[in-house]
Design a protein around this motif. Structure first.
Motif, PDB file in Angstrom:
ATOM      1  N   SER A  91      29.439   2.511  49.136  1.00  0.00           N
ATOM      2  CA  SER A  91      30.486   3.310  49.775  1.00  0.00           C
ATOM      3  C   SER A  91      29.951   4.624  50.328  1.00  0.00           C
ATOM      4  O   SER A  91      30.605   5.240  51.171  1.00  0.00           O
ATOM      5  CB  SER A  91      31.611   3.606  48.779  1.00  0.00           C
ATOM      6  N   LEU A  92      28.788   5.049  49.892  1.00  0.00           N
ATOM      7  CA  LEU A  92      28.208   6.314  50.345  1.00  0.00           C
ATOM      8  C   LEU A  92      27.322   6.149  51.571  1.00  0.00           C
ATOM      9  O   LEU A  92      26.993   7.130  52.227  1.00  0.00           O
ATOM     10  CB  LEU A  92      27.392   6.955  49.211  1.00  0.00           C
ATOM     11  N   LEU A  93      26.947   4.926  51.881  1.00  0.00           N
ATOM     12  CA  LEU A  93      26.037   4.662  52.995  1.00  0.00           C
ATOM     13  C   LEU A  93      26.810   4.157  54.209  1.00  0.00           C
ATOM     14  O   LEU A  93      27.683   3.301  54.066  1.00  0.00           O
ATOM     15  CB  LEU A  93      25.007   3.601  52.593  1.00  0.00           C
ATOM     16  N   PRO A  94      26.490   4.661  55.397  1.00  0.00           N
ATOM     17  CA  PRO A  94      27.123   4.091  56.584  1.00  0.00           C
ATOM     18  C   PRO A  94      26.797   2.586  56.675  1.00  0.00           C
ATOM     19  O   PRO A  94      25.663   2.179  56.447  1.00  0.00           O
ATOM     20  CB  PRO A  94      26.479   4.847  57.739  1.00  0.00           C
ATOM     21  N   PHE A  95      27.779   1.787  56.931  1.00  0.00           N
ATOM     22  CA  PHE A  95      27.692   0.328  57.013  1.00  0.00           C
ATOM     23  C   PHE A  95      27.474  -0.332  55.652  1.00  0.00           C
ATOM     24  O   PHE A  95      27.391  -1.557  55.566  1.00  0.00           O
ATOM     25  CB  PHE A  95      26.608  -0.136  57.994  1.00  0.00           C
ATOM     26  N   GLY A  96      27.406   0.449  54.581  1.00  0.00           N
ATOM     27  CA  GLY A  96      27.193  -0.118  53.247  1.00  0.00           C
ATOM     28  C   GLY A  96      28.337  -1.008  52.804  1.00  0.00           C
ATOM     29  O   GLY A  96      28.116  -2.063  52.186  1.00  0.00           O
ATOM     30  N   ASN A  97      29.562  -0.619  53.110  1.00  0.00           N
ATOM     31  CA  ASN A  97      30.714  -1.436  52.712  1.00  0.00           C
ATOM     32  C   ASN A  97      30.732  -2.784  53.418  1.00  0.00           C
ATOM     33  O   ASN A  97      31.203  -3.773  52.871  1.00  0.00           O
ATOM     34  CB  ASN A  97      32.025  -0.700  53.000  1.00  0.00           C
ATOM     35  N   PHE A  98      30.205  -2.834  54.644  1.00  0.00           N
ATOM     36  CA  PHE A  98      30.201  -4.085  55.388  1.00  0.00           C
ATOM     37  C   PHE A  98      29.165  -5.052  54.828  1.00  0.00           C
ATOM     38  O   PHE A  98      29.396  -6.256  54.767  1.00  0.00           O
ATOM     39  CB  PHE A  98      29.968  -3.813  56.871  1.00  0.00           C
ATOM     40  N   VAL A  99      28.037  -4.522  54.395  1.00  0.00           N
ATOM     41  CA  VAL A  99      27.013  -5.348  53.739  1.00  0.00           C
ATOM     42  C   VAL A  99      27.558  -5.860  52.405  1.00  0.00           C
ATOM     43  O   VAL A  99      27.418  -7.048  52.080  1.00  0.00           O
ATOM     44  CB  VAL A  99      25.709  -4.550  53.542  1.00  0.00           C
ATOM     45  N   LEU A 100      28.194  -4.984  51.638  1.00  0.00           N
ATOM     46  CA  LEU A 100      28.786  -5.383  50.360  1.00  0.00           C
ATOM     47  C   LEU A 100      29.857  -6.444  50.578  1.00  0.00           C
ATOM     48  O   LEU A 100      29.932  -7.414  49.826  1.00  0.00           O
ATOM     49  CB  LEU A 100      29.378  -4.168  49.644  1.00  0.00           C
ATOM     50  N   ASP A 101      30.684  -6.267  51.611  1.00  0.00           N
ATOM     51  CA  ASP A 101      31.742  -7.238  51.875  1.00  0.00           C
ATOM     52  C   ASP A 101      31.171  -8.626  52.172  1.00  0.00           C
ATOM     53  O   ASP A 101      31.714  -9.632  51.711  1.00  0.00           O
ATOM     54  CB  ASP A 101      32.622  -6.779  53.036  1.00  0.00           C
ATOM     55  N   ALA A 102      30.090  -8.688  52.914  1.00  0.00           N
ATOM     56  CA  ALA A 102      29.466  -9.977  53.214  1.00  0.00           C
ATOM     57  C   ALA A 102      28.995 -10.666  51.936  1.00  0.00           C
ATOM     58  O   ALA A 102      29.156 -11.887  51.780  1.00  0.00           O
ATOM     59  CB  ALA A 102      28.300  -9.785  54.175  1.00  0.00           C
ATOM     60  N   ARG A 103      28.477  -9.897  51.000  1.00  0.00           N
ATOM     61  CA  ARG A 103      28.027 -10.470  49.730  1.00  0.00           C
ATOM     62  C   ARG A 103      29.210 -10.892  48.867  1.00  0.00           C
ATOM     63  O   ARG A 103      29.168 -11.935  48.214  1.00  0.00           O
ATOM     64  CB  ARG A 103      27.154  -9.480  48.979  1.00  0.00           C
ATOM     65  N   LEU A 104      30.258 -10.088  48.869  1.00  0.00           N
ATOM     66  CA  LEU A 104      31.438 -10.412  48.057  1.00  0.00           C
ATOM     67  C   LEU A 104      32.213 -11.602  48.626  1.00  0.00           C
ATOM     68  O   LEU A 104      32.865 -12.328  47.884  1.00  0.00           O
ATOM     69  CB  LEU A 104      32.357  -9.197  47.931  1.00  0.00           C
ATOM     70  N   LYS A 105      32.135 -11.773  49.931  1.00  0.00           N
ATOM     71  CA  LYS A 105      32.813 -12.921  50.569  1.00  0.00           C
ATOM     72  C   LYS A 105      32.248 -14.231  50.045  1.00  0.00           C
ATOM     73  O   LYS A 105      32.984 -15.183  49.804  1.00  0.00           O
ATOM     74  CB  LYS A 105      32.656 -12.832  52.078  1.00  0.00           C
ATOM     75  N   LYS A 106      30.949 -14.271  49.844  1.00  0.00           N
ATOM     76  CA  LYS A 106      30.307 -15.472  49.274  1.00  0.00           C
ATOM     77  C   LYS A 106      30.799 -15.696  47.835  1.00  0.00           C
ATOM     78  O   LYS A 106      30.980 -16.826  47.414  1.00  0.00           O
ATOM     79  CB  LYS A 106      28.792 -15.320  49.283  1.00  0.00           C
ATOM     80  N   ILE A 143      38.431  -0.926  55.124  1.00  0.00           N
ATOM     81  CA  ILE A 143      39.169   0.213  55.687  1.00  0.00           C
ATOM     82  C   ILE A 143      38.413   1.513  55.417  1.00  0.00           C
ATOM     83  O   ILE A 143      38.283   2.364  56.301  1.00  0.00           O
ATOM     84  CB  ILE A 143      40.600   0.265  55.118  1.00  0.00           C
ATOM     85  N   GLU A 144      37.897   1.662  54.215  1.00  0.00           N
ATOM     86  CA  GLU A 144      37.148   2.866  53.860  1.00  0.00           C
ATOM     87  C   GLU A 144      35.871   2.965  54.697  1.00  0.00           C
ATOM     88  O   GLU A 144      35.515   4.044  55.172  1.00  0.00           O
ATOM     89  CB  GLU A 144      36.812   2.858  52.360  1.00  0.00           C
ATOM     90  N   GLY A 145      35.202   1.846  54.906  1.00  0.00           N
ATOM     91  CA  GLY A 145      33.990   1.842  55.723  1.00  0.00           C
ATOM     92  C   GLY A 145      34.263   2.222  57.168  1.00  0.00           C
ATOM     93  O   GLY A 145      33.501   2.980  57.785  1.00  0.00           O
ATOM     94  N   ILE A 146      35.361   1.719  57.719  1.00  0.00           N
ATOM     95  CA  ILE A 146      35.740   2.066  59.087  1.00  0.00           C
ATOM     96  C   ILE A 146      36.067   3.554  59.178  1.00  0.00           C
ATOM     97  O   ILE A 146      35.651   4.237  60.121  1.00  0.00           O
ATOM     98  CB  ILE A 146      36.922   1.193  59.556  1.00  0.00           C
ATOM     99  N   SER A 147      36.812   4.065  58.190  1.00  0.00           N
ATOM    100  CA  SER A 147      37.169   5.488  58.227  1.00  0.00           C
ATOM    101  C   SER A 147      35.926   6.369  58.134  1.00  0.00           C
ATOM    102  O   SER A 147      35.870   7.431  58.760  1.00  0.00           O
ATOM    103  CB  SER A 147      38.160   5.829  57.105  1.00  0.00           C
ATOM    104  N   TYR A 148      34.927   5.928  57.381  1.00  0.00           N
ATOM    105  CA  TYR A 148      33.674   6.683  57.267  1.00  0.00           C
ATOM    106  C   TYR A 148      32.945   6.714  58.611  1.00  0.00           C
ATOM    107  O   TYR A 148      32.454   7.760  59.046  1.00  0.00           O
ATOM    108  CB  TYR A 148      32.804   6.050  56.183  1.00  0.00           C
TER     109      TYR A 148
END
Length: 96
Positions: A79-94, A15-20
């Protein structure tokens, strides 16, 4: 996804990544190209709220899952980088 601290953190991170991205990709062009500053005020306020929730969720998942200092710093930087949360989410999903 909402059953664990990590799942809640992932959801808030998305949600935070989308809002960014909305702030950078929609609200700011509306402000600077079409002279509509209210878009940044609204999107910026919402993004600020989601960022605070992200930091609180990061603190909670850090304590619950005993994350290392480097992992916490990596999640904060994401959280400070555009699309950074989505990359982090992919890693955390594993991890989940």
């Amino acid at each position: 996804m909402m059953n664990s601290a990590l799942g809640r953190f992932r959801l808030i991170g998305l949600i935070e990544g989308i809002s960014y991205l909305v702030l950078l990709g929609i609200a700011m062009p509306l402000k600077y190209f079409w002279d509509y500053p209210a878009a940044v005020k609204i999107a910026g306020s919402l993004h600020g709220l989601f960022f605070v929730l992200y930091i609180l969720a990061l603190a909670h998942v850090t304590m619950t899952n005993k994350w290392s200092f480097m992992k916490v710093i990596g999640a904060f930087i994401a959280s400070l980088l555009p699309f950074g949360n989505f990359v982090l989410d992919a890693r955390l999903k594993k991890e989940q």
